[in-house]
Design a protein around this motif. Structure first.
Motif, PDB file in Angstrom:
ATOM      1  N   MET A   1       0.841  -1.169   0.000  1.00  0.00           N
ATOM      2  CA  MET A   1       0.000   0.000   0.000  1.00  0.00           C
ATOM      3  C   MET A   1       0.889   1.236   0.000  1.00  0.00           C
ATOM      4  O   MET A   1       1.801   1.360   0.802  1.00  0.00           O
ATOM      5  CB  MET A   1      -0.902  -0.030   1.233  1.00  0.00           C
ATOM      6  CG  MET A   1      -1.752   1.183   1.371  1.00  0.00           C
ATOM      7  SD  MET A   1      -2.798   1.135   2.826  1.00  0.00           S
ATOM      8  CE  MET A   1      -4.232   0.376   2.121  1.00  0.00           C
ATOM      9  N   ALA A   2       0.599   2.151  -0.894  1.00  0.00           N
ATOM     10  CA  ALA A   2       1.405   3.360  -1.030  1.00  0.00           C
ATOM     11  C   ALA A   2       1.060   4.349   0.077  1.00  0.00           C
ATOM     12  O   ALA A   2      -0.099   4.477   0.469  1.00  0.00           O
ATOM     13  CB  ALA A   2       1.153   3.996  -2.388  1.00  0.00           C
ATOM     14  N   LYS A   3       2.089   5.016   0.547  1.00  0.00           N
ATOM     15  CA  LYS A   3       1.873   6.023   1.588  1.00  0.00           C
ATOM     16  C   LYS A   3       1.365   7.307   0.936  1.00  0.00           C
ATOM     17  O   LYS A   3       1.896   7.744  -0.076  1.00  0.00           O
ATOM     18  CB  LYS A   3       3.182   6.293   2.325  1.00  0.00           C
ATOM     19  CG  LYS A   3       3.034   7.271   3.450  1.00  0.00           C
ATOM     20  CD  LYS A   3       4.344   7.468   4.182  1.00  0.00           C
ATOM     21  CE  LYS A   3       4.155   8.501   5.265  1.00  0.00           C
ATOM     22  NZ  LYS A   3       5.397   8.806   5.922  1.00  0.00           N
ATOM     23  N   TRP A   4       0.324   7.883   1.539  1.00  0.00           N
ATOM     24  CA  TRP A   4      -0.240   9.117   1.003  1.00  0.00           C
ATOM     25  C   TRP A   4       0.652  10.283   1.374  1.00  0.00           C
ATOM     26  O   TRP A   4       1.093  10.433   2.505  1.00  0.00           O
ATOM     27  CB  TRP A   4      -1.631   9.340   1.584  1.00  0.00           C
ATOM     28  CG  TRP A   4      -2.265  10.600   1.103  1.00  0.00           C
ATOM     29  CD1 TRP A   4      -2.909  10.786  -0.067  1.00  0.00           C
ATOM     30  CD2 TRP A   4      -2.296  11.852   1.781  1.00  0.00           C
ATOM     31  NE1 TRP A   4      -3.358  12.066  -0.172  1.00  0.00           N
ATOM     32  CE2 TRP A   4      -2.986  12.755   0.962  1.00  0.00           C
ATOM     33  CE3 TRP A   4      -1.813  12.299   2.991  1.00  0.00           C
ATOM     34  CZ2 TRP A   4      -3.203  14.069   1.314  1.00  0.00           C
ATOM     35  CZ3 TRP A   4      -2.030  13.609   3.334  1.00  0.00           C
ATOM     36  CH2 TRP A   4      -2.719  14.476   2.500  1.00  0.00           C
ATOM     37  N   THR A   5       0.944  11.120   0.394  1.00  0.00           N
ATOM     38  CA  THR A   5       1.711  12.336   0.649  1.00  0.00           C
ATOM     39  C   THR A   5       0.917  13.517   0.115  1.00  0.00           C
ATOM     40  O   THR A   5       0.295  13.430  -0.957  1.00  0.00           O
ATOM     41  CB  THR A   5       3.088  12.296  -0.041  1.00  0.00           C
ATOM     42  OG1 THR A   5       2.901  12.062  -1.432  1.00  0.00           O
ATOM     43  CG2 THR A   5       3.958  11.192   0.540  1.00  0.00           C
ATOM     44  N   PRO A   6       0.935  14.619   0.835  1.00  0.00           N
ATOM     45  CA  PRO A   6       0.181  15.778   0.357  1.00  0.00           C
ATOM     46  C   PRO A   6       0.790  16.340  -0.921  1.00  0.00           C
ATOM     47  O   PRO A   6       2.006  16.314  -1.109  1.00  0.00           O
ATOM     48  CB  PRO A   6       0.275  16.771   1.507  1.00  0.00           C
ATOM     49  CG  PRO A   6       1.449  16.339   2.307  1.00  0.00           C
ATOM     50  CD  PRO A   6       1.596  14.865   2.100  1.00  0.00           C
ATOM     51  N   LYS A   7      -0.045  16.846  -1.784  1.00  0.00           N
ATOM     52  CA  LYS A   7       0.416  17.393  -3.060  1.00  0.00           C
ATOM     53  C   LYS A   7       0.698  18.894  -2.971  1.00  0.00           C
ATOM     54  O   LYS A   7       1.263  19.466  -3.872  1.00  0.00           O
ATOM     55  CB  LYS A   7      -0.624  17.117  -4.133  1.00  0.00           C
ATOM     56  CG  LYS A   7      -0.897  15.628  -4.288  1.00  0.00           C
ATOM     57  CD  LYS A   7      -1.331  15.297  -5.670  1.00  0.00           C
ATOM     58  CE  LYS A   7      -1.718  13.862  -5.856  1.00  0.00           C
ATOM     59  NZ  LYS A   7      -0.930  12.854  -5.302  1.00  0.00           N
ATOM     60  N   HIS A   8       0.251  19.520  -1.903  1.00  0.00           N
ATOM     61  CA  HIS A   8       0.498  20.945  -1.695  1.00  0.00           C
ATOM     62  C   HIS A   8       0.612  21.213  -0.196  1.00  0.00           C
ATOM     63  O   HIS A   8       0.200  20.409   0.618  1.00  0.00           O
ATOM     64  CB  HIS A   8      -0.614  21.790  -2.317  1.00  0.00           C
ATOM     65  CG  HIS A   8      -1.965  21.502  -1.752  1.00  0.00           C
ATOM     66  ND1 HIS A   8      -2.719  20.417  -2.132  1.00  0.00           N
ATOM     67  CD2 HIS A   8      -2.690  22.147  -0.810  1.00  0.00           C
ATOM     68  CE1 HIS A   8      -3.854  20.405  -1.455  1.00  0.00           C
ATOM     69  NE2 HIS A   8      -3.856  21.441  -0.646  1.00  0.00           N
ATOM     70  N   GLU A   9       1.183  22.368   0.127  1.00  0.00           N
ATOM     71  CA  GLU A   9       1.348  22.723   1.540  1.00  0.00           C
ATOM     72  C   GLU A   9       0.016  23.132   2.151  1.00  0.00           C
ATOM     73  O   GLU A   9      -0.855  23.653   1.469  1.00  0.00           O
ATOM     74  CB  GLU A   9       2.334  23.884   1.671  1.00  0.00           C
ATOM     75  CG  GLU A   9       3.758  23.488   1.356  1.00  0.00           C
ATOM     76  CD  GLU A   9       4.727  24.611   1.665  1.00  0.00           C
ATOM     77  OE1 GLU A   9       4.458  25.370   2.605  1.00  0.00           O
ATOM     78  OE2 GLU A   9       5.731  24.706   0.964  1.00  0.00           O
TER      79      GLU A   9
END
Length: 99
Positions: free
Chosen positions: A1-9
């Motif tokens: 499962m891929a870890k979610w990372t934010p696309k913007h601050e």
């Protein structure tokens, strides 16, 4: 499962009249408590006595909140004043700096 990372601050938090907001909410909780006191017997008979005590608890926690946000507001103002008083010429004459 891929870890979610934010696309913007994340945006900066909104600063508003925090002390006034918390004070107003505390007053509202206390007024609701006072309004319910004459009906204490009715609340007790119908099993809703917790409504009265919830309003009192909200007022009490609001007093703690007022104390907290006033201290926070004062600390923010002190930090802003200290930042404004710091030298800006870039010569490195800041207090506590070593060469």
């Amino acid at each position: 499962m891929a870890k979610w990372t934010p696309k913007h601050e994340a945006p900066e938090p909104l600063e508003g009249p925090v002390v006034a907001t918390i004070t107003g909410g505390t007053i509202l909780w206390f007024v609701l408590f006072l309004v319910q006191l004459p009906f204490y017997g009715w609340f007790d008979d119908h099993g809703h006595l917790w409504w009265v005590w919830t309003c009192l608890a909200g007022a009490g926690l609001g007093l703690i909140g007022i104390w907290y946000v006033r201290g926070r507001d004062a600390a923010i103002k002190r930090a802003a004043a200290a930042a404004a008083a710091a030298p800006r010429d870039g010569s490195g004459d800041t207090p506590g700096a070593t060469a």
